[in-house]
Design an enzyme around this catalytic site. Structure first.
Site, PDB file in Angstrom:
ATOM      1  N   HIS A 144       5.420   1.578   5.297  1.00  0.00           N
ATOM      2  CA  HIS A 144       6.773   2.054   5.627  1.00  0.00           C
ATOM      3  C   HIS A 144       6.869   3.560   5.409  1.00  0.00           C
ATOM      4  O   HIS A 144       7.366   4.294   6.273  1.00  0.00           O
ATOM      5  CB  HIS A 144       7.773   1.312   4.731  1.00  0.00           C
ATOM      6  N   GLU A 145       6.366   4.033   4.265  1.00  0.00           N
ATOM      7  CA  GLU A 145       6.446   5.465   3.969  1.00  0.00           C
ATOM      8  C   GLU A 145       5.539   6.279   4.883  1.00  0.00           C
ATOM      9  O   GLU A 145       5.900   7.382   5.306  1.00  0.00           O
ATOM     10  CB  GLU A 145       6.086   5.716   2.498  1.00  0.00           C
ATOM     11  N   HIS A 148       7.293   6.927   8.034  1.00  0.00           N
ATOM     12  CA  HIS A 148       8.210   8.065   7.921  1.00  0.00           C
ATOM     13  C   HIS A 148       7.455   9.381   8.099  1.00  0.00           C
ATOM     14  O   HIS A 148       7.945  10.297   8.766  1.00  0.00           O
ATOM     15  CB  HIS A 148       8.885   8.060   6.545  1.00  0.00           C
ATOM     16  N   GLU A 224      15.240   3.795   9.050  1.00  0.00           N
ATOM     17  CA  GLU A 224      14.729   2.759   8.154  1.00  0.00           C
ATOM     18  C   GLU A 224      14.259   1.549   8.954  1.00  0.00           C
ATOM     19  O   GLU A 224      13.209   0.967   8.676  1.00  0.00           O
ATOM     20  CB  GLU A 224      15.808   2.348   7.147  1.00  0.00           C
TER      21      GLU A 224
END
Length: 298
Positions: A144-145, A148, A224
């Site tokens: 997930h990071e 980003h 998100e």
């Protein structure tokens, strides 16, 4: 379904950012019309202020964000082997440089990424996250990071913050100028259109900060969803992300967190897990149940 969701979220991001730029333009035009009789002049000034804020805020180092959140850097794999190797693996899969790795001493499970670009990125995880997540779930969180980082979400959020700050400065300027009697006088204001333009400009100035906040929150929530889908793309394992989000639902608020960086975390670090539907409009993150539902529908 995965790639359709990614494409849909990217389109929404373009719309939100276009709305942000339009709002800056309109607020500049309103101020220029009210106080200088020139909407074009106001737009130019608003553009200059927005560029200055973006240059200053984007130029801030990762160290500032990490210091604000009491994070300490992990310099080698020996200090935190599992976290280091998971970040290394996810960075390799995402095809981005290995970011700097930090740990935050806090029992609440959470994580975030920061940096101006993939070459100067950093990720942080709390000790609480490392304690409750298994390898599969930790990979999902770091995926997930890395999403980003790969998608330049951090820079996007920084630009949104700069635009919101610029709008705040413009509105404060307008309020102070109006308070000291700085509004222009013109015979053109006596006709219906002139009065309507003045009223509209005043309403725009009053409502602009609220609109900017809503746009900033909408952008954060949309990214998100995109990062969740990006994690599934990197790990090829939607169940890992779903399981990680399920565990985050049980998290208590973090003890020490900088409010200005709340939107960076994978879940709201100040939320206790219970809120009303109308609060979602001003939330930095979409509800965890909604994120889990989207992943289950893939």
């Amino acid at each position: 379904m995965l790639y359709q969701q990614i494409a849909r979220n990217k389109r929404k991001t373009v719309v939100v950012m276009a709305g942000f730029l339009l709002l800056v333009t309109l607020i500049g035009a309103a101020i220029g019309y009210l106080f200088a009789g020139s909407a074009v002049g106001g737009v130019v000034i608003a553009g200059v202020i927005a560029l200055v804020y973006m240059s200053v805020i984007i130029g801030q180092s990762t160290d500032v964000v990490m210091n604000m959140n009491n994070a300490h850097e992990v310099h080698s794999a020996q200090e935190a082997p599992e976290l280091w190797h998971v970040v290394e693996d996810m960075a390799m899969v995402a095809q981005v440089p290995m970011p700097r790795v930090y740990i935050i001493d806090d029992p609440s499970p959470n994580a975030f990424a920061t940096g101006n670009n993939p070459e100067h990125a950093a990720v942080a995880a709390t000790t609480g996250l490392l304690q409750i997540m298994n390898r599969e779930e930790l990979e999902a969180v770091m995926g997930h990071e890395m999403s980003h980082v790969r998608n330049y979400d951090i820079r996007l959020q920084t630009i949104a913050l700069a635009l919101a700050s610029a709008i705040s400065v413009l509105v404060n300027f307008a309020g102070n100028f109006w308070w000291f009697g700085g509004s222009r006088g013109s015979d053109d204001d006596d006709d219906g259109w002139g009065i309507l333009a003045i009223v509209g400009s005043i309403l725009l100035i009053i409502l602009a900060p609220l609109a900017a906040t809503i746009a900033q929150m909408a952008l954060s929530r949309n990214r998100e969803y995109l990062a969740d889908a990006g994690s599934v793309e990197l790990t090829r394992n939607p169940h890992g992300m779903i399981s990680a989000l399920e565990k985050l639902k049980t998290a208590q608020p973090m003890k020490h967190v900088a409010p200005s960086s709340s939107g960076l975390y994978i879940s709201d670090p100040e939320e206790n897990g219970h809120h009303h539907w109308y609060e979602d409009l001003f939330a930095t993150h979409p509800p965890l149940d909604a994120r889990i539902k989207r992943l289950e529908e893939m």
